[in-house]
Write an enzyme that holds these catalytic residues in place. Structure first.
Site, short mmCIF file in Angstrom:
data_model
loop_
_atom_site.label_atom_id
_atom_site.label_comp_id
_atom_site.label_asym_id
_atom_site.label_seq_id
_atom_site.Cartn_x
_atom_site.Cartn_y
_atom_site.Cartn_z
N CYS A 193 0.69 -1.30 -0.10
CA CYS A 193 -0.25 -0.08 0.39
C CYS A 193 0.93 1.23 -0.05
O CYS A 193 1.82 1.77 0.38
CB CYS A 193 -0.38 -0.04 1.25
SG CYS A 193 -3.01 0.00 1.02
N ASP B 249 -9.36 -5.64 5.47
CA ASP B 249 -8.55 -5.30 4.10
C ASP B 249 -7.41 -5.06 4.43
O ASP B 249 -5.93 -4.03 3.94
CB ASP B 249 -9.27 -4.81 2.72
CG ASP B 249 -8.94 -4.54 1.49
OD1 ASP B 249 -8.76 -3.44 0.88
OD2 ASP B 249 -7.40 -5.70 1.99
N1 LIG Z 1 -6.09 0.12 1.57
C1 LIG Z 1 -5.54 0.99 0.36
O1 LIG Z 1 -4.91 2.01 0.85
C2 LIG Z 1 -6.46 0.55 -0.81
C3 LIG Z 1 -6.14 1.18 -1.90
N2 LIG Z 1 -6.91 0.89 -3.15
C4 LIG Z 1 -5.79 0.43 -4.45
O2 LIG Z 1 -6.31 2.06 -5.67
C5 LIG Z 1 -6.49 1.62 -6.71
C6 LIG Z 1 -7.58 2.56 -7.53
O3 LIG Z 1 -8.42 2.98 -6.12
P1 LIG Z 1 -8.38 4.89 -6.71
O4 LIG Z 1 -7.06 5.05 -6.71
O5 LIG Z 1 -9.02 5.40 -5.26
O6 LIG Z 1 -9.36 4.73 -7.63
P2 LIG Z 1 -10.69 5.23 -7.67
O7 LIG Z 1 -10.78 4.91 -9.09
O8 LIG Z 1 -11.27 4.66 -6.74
O9 LIG Z 1 -10.68 6.86 -7.69
C7 LIG Z 1 -9.25 7.37 -7.86
C8 LIG Z 1 -9.51 9.31 -8.61
O10 LIG Z 1 -11.00 9.25 -9.13
C9 LIG Z 1 -11.36 10.24 -9.86
N3 LIG Z 1 -12.55 9.52 -9.39
C10 LIG Z 1 -13.74 8.34 -9.01
N4 LIG Z 1 -14.59 7.99 -10.11
C11 LIG Z 1 -14.47 9.04 -10.67
C12 LIG Z 1 -16.37 9.90 -11.65
N5 LIG Z 1 -17.17 9.11 -11.28
N6 LIG Z 1 -16.09 10.97 -11.89
C13 LIG Z 1 -14.99 11.74 -12.12
N7 LIG Z 1 -14.38 11.76 -11.19
C14 LIG Z 1 -14.00 9.65 -10.29
C15 LIG Z 1 -11.73 10.78 -7.92
O11 LIG Z 1 -10.86 12.10 -7.62
C16 LIG Z 1 -11.01 9.52 -7.16
O12 LIG Z 1 -10.09 10.46 -6.55
C17 LIG Z 1 -6.69 -0.19 -6.75
O13 LIG Z 1 -7.40 -0.96 -7.78
C18 LIG Z 1 -6.58 -0.97 -5.34
O14 LIG Z 1 -5.70 -0.68 -5.84
C19 LIG Z 1 -8.14 -0.17 -2.97
C20 LIG Z 1 -8.21 -0.02 -2.06
C21 LIG Z 1 -7.83 0.08 -0.84
O1 LIG Z 2 -1.96 1.39 -2.30
C1 LIG Z 2 -1.90 0.47 -2.64
N1 LIG Z 2 -1.44 0.61 -3.93
C2 LIG Z 2 -2.04 -0.89 -4.84
O2 LIG Z 2 -1.47 -0.99 -6.22
C3 LIG Z 2 -2.53 -1.23 -3.94
N2 LIG Z 2 -3.37 -2.49 -4.37
C4 LIG Z 2 -3.67 -3.55 -3.51
N3 LIG Z 2 -4.19 -2.59 -2.35
C5 LIG Z 2 -4.67 -2.58 -1.36
O3 LIG Z 2 -3.70 -3.78 0.01
C6 LIG Z 2 -4.78 -4.88 -0.46
C7 LIG Z 2 -3.92 -6.07 -0.02
O4 LIG Z 2 -3.15 -6.31 0.99
P1 LIG Z 2 -1.97 -7.44 1.38
O5 LIG Z 2 -0.94 -7.32 0.63
O6 LIG Z 2 -0.80 -6.95 3.19
O7 LIG Z 2 -3.01 -8.62 1.96
C8 LIG Z 2 -5.24 -4.91 -1.47
O8 LIG Z 2 -6.42 -5.40 -0.59
C9 LIG Z 2 -6.06 -3.47 -1.31
O9 LIG Z 2 -7.09 -3.08 -1.05
C10 LIG Z 2 -3.87 -1.04 -2.97
N4 LIG Z 2 -2.83 -0.43 -1.93
#
Ligand SMILES: NC(=O)C1=CN([C@@H]2O[C@H](COP(=O)(O)OP(=O)(O)OC[C@H]3O[C@@H](n4cnc5c(N)ncnc54)[C@H](O)[C@@H]3O)[C@@H](O)[C@H]2O)C=CC1
Ligand SMILES: O=c1[nH]c(=O)c2[nH+]cn([C@@H]3O[C@H](COP(=O)(O)O)[C@@H](O)[C@H]3O)c2[nH]1
Ligand SMILES: [K+]
Length: 411
Positions: free
Chosen positions: A323, A356
């Site tokens: 992350c 998660d």
């Molecule tokens: N634990 C963590 O930190 C997590 C990280 N992730 C990672 O981040 C990746 C994607 O997450 P995000 O970058 O937040 O993608 P996202 O698609 O949720 O949002 C990115 C940006 O796109 C814009 N956006 C989203 N929907 C929109 C709409 N309908 N219209 C206009 N603008 C819009 C918003 O500004 C948003 O901040 C995931 O695939 C995963 O790899 C995902 C879940 C948890």
């Molecule tokens: O900041 C991020 N950039 C990424 O590219 C990314 N890919 C996964 N994830 C998030 O990490 C979760 C999996 O975490 P673990 O490998 O520790 O189980 C996943 O379930 C996501 O919530 C990301 N977060």
């Protein structure tokens, strides 16, 4: 103790005390004090809720990451009673095909078959790969009618190999239906004393999987962890991730047609107008489809998504092993505190929580569940060193490797 009376010793913090001091704790900052054991381990019931309407028999969910969950992992998770969420780092057509591939099977693995056409010749033993046999199909790939089989052992005895396989292939092959359950396929193998059984699509005669006696032993060897996760359609339950942009609505249509049982809105910060819009859209358009919102780490974020109609919440920001959210956006929260806070508020509305990310051992799983999560989502812990599925010499090995991981988690 003077007269035998038990002196109440103040010892450790209650979770209420611990998580209301303004600090943010990760899993490794907290540990539980041991209690008293008056039950056997196998009386522990692991059944739980993924969402308001979906139940699992083990609290394990594989993460929607392209290095973690495609069809093979989704099958592994459903076989053991968990669920896999297929990633959306692909086209919607491809993501839908991954769902179909997992849901079209009754046995818990996908074999990568080796097929040739009748006019081909087999020049070297390498062409068998690690398989005991090669299939002969009309067009030389697994999508067409099965005509015969060439056993590696027979081929090696051939004095002259440079002939078309149609000259020497086995024609009347005993096959089973691709709709056979694991036990049905295993009993045919046993009854007919076979080493292998091609499983064939009853409609078009194409060969779908290869089921061998050694697979039966391997799968029978798994501990009976829980009942497989089956949807109301009797097929393995499979989930899928979507984003919140407009074009994701079209993606969602493909996924619903492919039979996805749940969708996860995949955002690093789930408390947004985009996510709230998407939750409302899903609930209005597909009232019977459960949607998991997130990711969130505070009660405030959770409340918004619950009010929007989320059937489950995913907790974690910056918790994932890879992350970058906290470095990039300077927002996030220690995962133990995030799970405790969000679970406390979600429980009031009966909304289950997925903890998660950041799971590196089974102790973390226990902590997440005790802190209030209903299930735990894992990425790298399941994917080993984050290798992409393609690098495994066979999907089956990639798949069994994960089953062993999951066993280790749950046992
Ligand atoms: N634990 C963590 O930190 C997590 C990280 N992730 C990672 O981040 C990746 C994607 O997450 P995000 O970058 O937040 O993608 P996202 O698609 O949720 O949002 C990115 C940006 O796109 C814009 N956006 C989203 N929907 C929109 C709409 N309908 N219209 C206009 N603008 C819009 C918003 O500004 C948003 O901040 C995931 O695939 C995963 O790899 C995902 C879940 C948890
Ligand atoms: O900041 C991020 N950039 C990424 O590219 C990314 N890919 C996964 N994830 C998030 O990490 C979760 C999996 O975490 P673990 O490998 O520790 O189980 C996943 O379930 C996501 O919530 C990301 N977060
Ligand atoms: K993702």
């Amino acid at each position: 103790m003077s007269n035998g009376a038990v002196v109440q010793i103040e010892d450790g913090f209650s979770s209420k005390q611990l998580f209301n001091q303004g600090y943010s704790y990760t899993y490794d900052d907290v540990i539980f004090l041991p209690g008293f054991i008056d039950f056997a381990t196998d009386s522990v019931d692991l059944t739980t809720k993924l969402t308001g309407n979906l139940n699992l028999s083990i609290p394990c969910v594989s993460s929607p990451m392209d290095t973690v969950t495609e069809s093979s992992m989704a099958l592994a998770m459903a076989t053991l009673g968990g669920i896999g969420i297929i990633h959306n780092n692909n086209t919607s057509v491809h993501q839908a095909s991954l769902i179909r591939s997992a849901k079209s099977r009754q046995i818990p693995f996908i074999s990568d078959l080796i097929c040739v056409s009748p006019s081909d010749s087999i020049d070297s033993v390498e062409e068998f790969g690690s398989k005991p046999c090669v299939f002969v199909t009309e067009s030389g790939n697994s999508k067409s009618k099965l005509l015969g089989v060439v056993l590696k052992s027979d081929w090696e005895k051939l004095s002259y190999k440079d002939v078309a396989v149609s000259d020497y292939m086995l024609k009347d092959v005993v096959s089973g239906s691709s709709k056979y359950s694991f036990e049905q396929a295993a009993s045919v193998l046993q009854a007919k004393k076979l080493e292998y059984l091609p499983l064939v699509n009853e409609v078009d005669g194409s060969v779908v999987d290869l089921f061998t006696a050694s697979d039966v032993e391997r799968i029978r060897g798994f501990p009976k962890l829980g009942n497989p996760s089956l949807g109301t359609d009797g097929e393995f339950m499979v989930g899928a991730a979507i984003g919140t942009r407009e074009q994701e609505k079209e993606r969602l249509e493909h996924l619903v047609k492919a039979g996805t049982n749940v969708v996860v809105l995949d955002s690093s910060q789930g408390n947004s107008i985009y996510q709230i819009e998407m939750i409302k859209y899903v609930k209005k358009t597909y009232p019977n489809l459960d949607v998991i919102g997130g990711n969130v780490v505070t009660a405030y974020q959770a409340q918004n998504l619950i009010q929007a109609g989320a059937d489950g919440l995913r907790v974690g920001m910056g918790s994932g092993s890879i992350c970058t959210t906290q470095e990039v956006c300077a927002v996030g929260r220690g995962q133990a505190t995030a799970v405790y806070k969000v679970s406390s508020i979600a429980a009031q509305s009966g909304v289950p929580v997925i903890a998660d990310g950041g799971i590196a051992n089974s102790g973390h799983i226990v902590k997440a569940l005790v802190l209030g999560a209903s299930t735990v989502m894992m990425g790298s812990f399941l994917a080993g060193s984050n290798e992409a599925p393609g690098v495994y010499e066979s999907q089956v090995d990639y798949h069994f490797k994960h089953i062993n991981c999951i066993q280790r988690i749950v046992l």
